[in-house]
Design a protein around this motif. Structure first.
Motif, mmCIF file in Angstrom:
data_model
loop_
_atom_site.group_PDB
_atom_site.id
_atom_site.type_symbol
_atom_site.label_atom_id
_atom_site.label_comp_id
_atom_site.label_asym_id
_atom_site.label_seq_id
_atom_site.Cartn_x
_atom_site.Cartn_y
_atom_site.Cartn_z
ATOM 1 N N ARG A 41 0.855 -1.186 0.000
ATOM 2 C CA ARG A 41 0.000 0.000 0.000
ATOM 3 C C ARG A 41 0.890 1.236 0.000
ATOM 4 O O ARG A 41 1.921 1.269 0.655
ATOM 5 N N PRO A 43 1.298 5.359 0.991
ATOM 6 C CA PRO A 43 0.763 6.174 2.090
ATOM 7 C C PRO A 43 -0.621 6.754 1.788
ATOM 8 O O PRO A 43 -1.467 6.824 2.679
ATOM 9 N N GLN A 45 -2.987 5.391 0.000
ATOM 10 C CA GLN A 45 -3.968 4.314 0.161
ATOM 11 C C GLN A 45 -4.218 4.024 1.639
ATOM 12 O O GLN A 45 -5.348 3.772 2.044
ATOM 13 N N VAL A 46 -3.162 4.069 2.452
ATOM 14 C CA VAL A 46 -3.311 3.814 3.889
ATOM 15 C C VAL A 46 -4.179 4.887 4.531
ATOM 16 O O VAL A 46 -5.050 4.580 5.345
ATOM 17 N N PRO A 50 -7.685 3.103 6.002
ATOM 18 C CA PRO A 50 -6.777 2.497 6.981
ATOM 19 C C PRO A 50 -7.069 1.007 7.170
ATOM 20 O O PRO A 50 -8.213 0.613 7.369
ATOM 21 N N PRO A 51 -6.022 0.170 7.066
ATOM 22 C CA PRO A 51 -6.219 -1.263 7.256
ATOM 23 C C PRO A 51 -6.455 -1.603 8.728
ATOM 24 O O PRO A 51 -6.173 -0.779 9.606
ATOM 25 N N ILE A 59 4.438 -1.047 3.121
ATOM 26 C CA ILE A 59 4.217 0.348 2.742
ATOM 27 C C ILE A 59 5.526 0.857 2.149
ATOM 28 O O ILE A 59 6.606 0.428 2.564
ATOM 29 N N VAL A 87 2.598 9.004 6.244
ATOM 30 C CA VAL A 87 2.224 8.081 7.307
ATOM 31 C C VAL A 87 3.377 8.020 8.302
ATOM 32 O O VAL A 87 4.517 7.766 7.913
ATOM 33 N N ARG A 110 2.350 -3.249 10.611
ATOM 34 C CA ARG A 110 0.906 -3.059 10.794
ATOM 35 C C ARG A 110 0.603 -1.603 11.105
ATOM 36 O O ARG A 110 1.434 -0.909 11.681
ATOM 37 N N TYR A 111 -0.589 -1.176 10.745
ATOM 38 C CA TYR A 111 -1.039 0.188 11.008
ATOM 39 C C TYR A 111 -1.859 0.166 12.285
ATOM 40 O O TYR A 111 -2.981 -0.341 12.318
ATOM 41 N N PHE A 116 2.291 3.491 11.490
ATOM 42 C CA PHE A 116 2.748 2.207 10.957
ATOM 43 C C PHE A 116 3.847 1.681 11.870
ATOM 44 O O PHE A 116 4.883 2.330 12.045
#
Length: 151
Positions: A41, A43, A45-46, A50-51, A59, A87, A110-111, A116
């Motif tokens: 992904r 930044p 897209q995150v 957000p996942p 990332i 991010v 992981r977010y 992150f």
């Protein structure tokens, strides 16, 4: 005639067993790889979607200028950007030698709680290398510029 029917039955059984074995082996391979597949992904897209905190993903982008902070011990924080969004990243460990601001990087983690949390950080290897996903994300944002050959 009975012999021919028996051969047909046996052939059908062998084909059915092979099909079952194929399905089972495919399911086992998929199950074994479920944790090894990390989606990429950018930044942007995150930040847009957000996942979940339980999802491990990669990332990539550029280390944002002025955000690299080395904390006590091995904790490092910085922001990664693709030109459209940034991010915040937290990493505990030793960074690659080529890791610096305004350089390409890819992190796995992981977010969680708006940042992150990286378990692995990779930096670009030389002046011309950058992962394809990172280049694509930077091109999408209009940030990436091709370097001239031999420069």
């Amino acid at each position: 005639m009975a012999l021919s029917t028996l051969k047909k039955k046996r052939r059908i059984q062998v084909v059915a067993m092979a099909a079952v074995a194929l399905v089972v082996s495919t399911a086992l391979v998929g199950y074994a790889m479920r944790d090894g597949i990390n989606f990429f992904r950018s930044p942007s897209q995150v930040m847009a979607e957000p996942p979940q905190p339980t999802e491990t993903f990669r990332i990539g982008g550029l280390v944002e200028q002025g955000t690299l902070i080395r904390g006590a011990g091995e904790e490092i924080s910085f922001s990664v950007t693709d030109g459209g969004a940034s991010v915040p990243v937290v990493y505990t460990g030793v960074l690659p030698d080529l890791f610096e601001e305004n350089q390409g990087m890819v992190g796995t983690g992981r977010y969680v709680d708006g940042r992150f949390v990286a378990t692995e950080i990779l930096a670009k290897h030389d002046e011309t290398y950058m992962p394809k996903e990172v280049v694509d994300a930077l091109k999408e944002q209009g940030v990436y510029q091709e370097s001239a050959p031999g420069s």
